[in-house]
Design a protein around this motif. Sequence first.
Motif, PDB file in Angstrom:
ATOM      1  N   GLY A 161       0.799  -1.215   0.000  1.00 13.48           N
ATOM      2  CA  GLY A 161       0.000   0.000   0.000  1.00 13.48           C
ATOM      3  C   GLY A 161       0.833   1.266   0.000  1.00 13.48           C
TER       4      GLY A 161
ATOM      5  N   SER B 196       2.442   4.009  -2.557  1.00 13.57           N
ATOM      6  CA  SER B 196       2.175   4.373  -3.941  1.00 13.57           C
ATOM      7  C   SER B 196       3.394   4.834  -4.728  1.00 13.57           C
TER       8      SER B 196
ATOM      9  N   PRO C 215      -2.296   7.884   0.331  1.00 10.36           N
ATOM     10  CA  PRO C 215      -3.372   7.556  -0.618  1.00 10.36           C
ATOM     11  C   PRO C 215      -4.057   6.220  -0.345  1.00 10.36           C
ATOM     12  N   TRP C 216      -3.278   5.174  -0.067  1.00 15.32           N
ATOM     13  CA  TRP C 216      -3.879   3.866   0.178  1.00 15.32           C
ATOM     14  C   TRP C 216      -4.571   3.816   1.534  1.00 15.32           C
TER      15      TRP C 216
ATOM     16  N   ILE D  81      -6.169   6.322   2.778  1.00 16.81           N
ATOM     17  CA  ILE D  81      -7.463   6.972   2.515  1.00 16.81           C
ATOM     18  C   ILE D  81      -8.415   5.979   1.864  1.00 16.81           C
ATOM     19  N   LEU D  82      -7.891   5.171   0.917  1.00 16.28           N
ATOM     20  CA  LEU D  82      -8.721   4.128   0.307  1.00 16.28           C
ATOM     21  C   LEU D  82      -9.236   3.165   1.363  1.00 16.28           C
ATOM     22  N   GLY D  83      -8.343   2.765   2.274  1.00 16.48           N
ATOM     23  CA  GLY D  83      -8.761   1.863   3.342  1.00 16.48           C
ATOM     24  C   GLY D  83      -9.812   2.488   4.236  1.00 16.48           C
TER      25      GLY D  83
ATOM     26  N   PHE E  57     -12.093   4.797   3.330  1.00 20.30           N
ATOM     27  CA  PHE E  57     -13.378   4.776   2.621  1.00 20.30           C
ATOM     28  C   PHE E  57     -13.947   3.362   2.551  1.00 20.30           C
ATOM     29  N   GLY E  58     -13.047   2.388   2.401  1.00 18.17           N
ATOM     30  CA  GLY E  58     -13.516   1.000   2.413  1.00 18.17           C
ATOM     31  C   GLY E  58     -14.132   0.637   3.750  1.00 18.17           C
TER      32      GLY E  58
ATOM     33  N   PHE F  98      -5.824  -2.631  -1.832  1.00 16.00           N
ATOM     34  CA  PHE F  98      -6.916  -2.615  -2.809  1.00 16.00           C
ATOM     35  C   PHE F  98      -7.744  -3.891  -2.716  1.00 16.00           C
TER      36      PHE F  98
ATOM     37  N   THR G 119      -9.306  -4.415   0.947  1.00 17.00           N
ATOM     38  CA  THR G 119     -10.457  -3.550   1.223  1.00 17.00           C
ATOM     39  C   THR G 119     -11.689  -3.987   0.441  1.00 17.00           C
ATOM     40  N   SER G 120     -11.508  -4.267  -0.845  1.00 18.66           N
ATOM     41  CA  SER G 120     -12.663  -4.672  -1.662  1.00 18.66           C
ATOM     42  C   SER G 120     -13.250  -5.985  -1.171  1.00 18.66           C
TER      43      SER G 120
END
Length: 449
Positions: free
Chosen positions: A267, A269, A287-288, A290-292, A294-295, A426, A429-430
Amino acid sequence: MQFQVTPQLIEQVHHLIEIEGDVRLREMLEEIHFADVAEIISELSLSEATYIIKLLDSEKTSEALMELEEDFRERILEKLSPKEIAEELEEMDSDDAADVVAELPDEIVEKVIAEIEDEKHAEDIKELLAYDEDTAGGLMAKELVMVKETWTVAGCVREMRRQAENVTRVHSIYVVDKEGKLKGRLSLKDLLTASTKTSISEVYIPKVDYVTVDTEGEEVARIMQKYDLEAIPVIDHEGVLVGRVTIDDMVDFIKEEAEKDYQMAAGISQDVEADDNVWELTRARLPWLILGLFGGLGSVFIMGSFHEALEKFPVLFFFTPLIAAMAGNVGVQSSAIIVQGLANDNVKGSLWNRLVKELGLSLINGIALALLLVLFGMIMQYDTKFNLTVALALISVIIVAALVGTFVPIILNKKGIDPAIATGPFITTSNDIFGIFLFFYIAKVILGF
């Protein structure tokens, strides 16, 4: 016994620099391998490292510089004048020299190249800078031994002696025509056993593996690994021999790519080092994260939409982390295997066959883990319907996570995106989101709420 850089040695170097014992320091370091000199330099302060570089001959320090971490090397180069940098570059192979020049600030590049006395070396460096650094053109060195097919064996030997003076290692002897186009390679055994008057065209081997200047680095690595090559020639689009990629350069490339993929899977970037400043590390990691975030918020909303389930069956809450963790683990396992296979060019065959294979594998794993979970539920005396709910949810989550982990990297690779991105946050989280949704949806169907 292998040489070791000890605290006592470093302390001695500190002392000699402090008292300006240049003669003793030069004598001590000139006897040491350049890789060990680089290790010593890396233990010193920036001012001390620069002192060593300026003290020793460029023949030694040019090699040592290439062994240093890139960031530390850049900081040392900032302390050198354009003429001093040029002296280091003149002792390097063209590919290493081009790598160093690429690290320099734009405003001093021309000054440094102008200070290089060997005009041919300067031109070679500028040529290499024009290629993408991750292609064969960017990885190759211009130094090689090249002979023409029209020469005799005697003339060939004379020319080889002249060329070999500028080549650190002679891996292969390449044969070209009068226009410089690659024709084949020359066996040293055939050269030594042939008559001195024999034409090279009669003894060279026409079959030779090669790559073009725009061949991707990963493909170069694959070809060299497949055919056990120590070096591979590089040609331009007209077939003219322009350089060669050697195994040591390929090892460095593979190492850098592995580090990038490892960081991406974790994670991160962009390429960073442990001693980079806080701002650079933050930009790479945030960045990752933040993705986590939101996930995670997505998981919160999913659980919120099933609030009735948590009210009627609060024990579902305690199994949520288990389901999410299994989804993430299975997804990472599947994606890691596929990414590795893509890197090694081992992912072949139809997608349908791979789909069937992954379904079968995930079904076996899912059933085995579900039976263990049912056994646990029986020991804890949970309701039979509840045990069935959790078991079916686990099997479903494992199947979905395996498919996502398998096919997302393949799709990314087909789209020209680095599939390593699918082995980290990625995919985790998904799959967490998919897992939690499936868990509560199946619970709603079976338990009825």
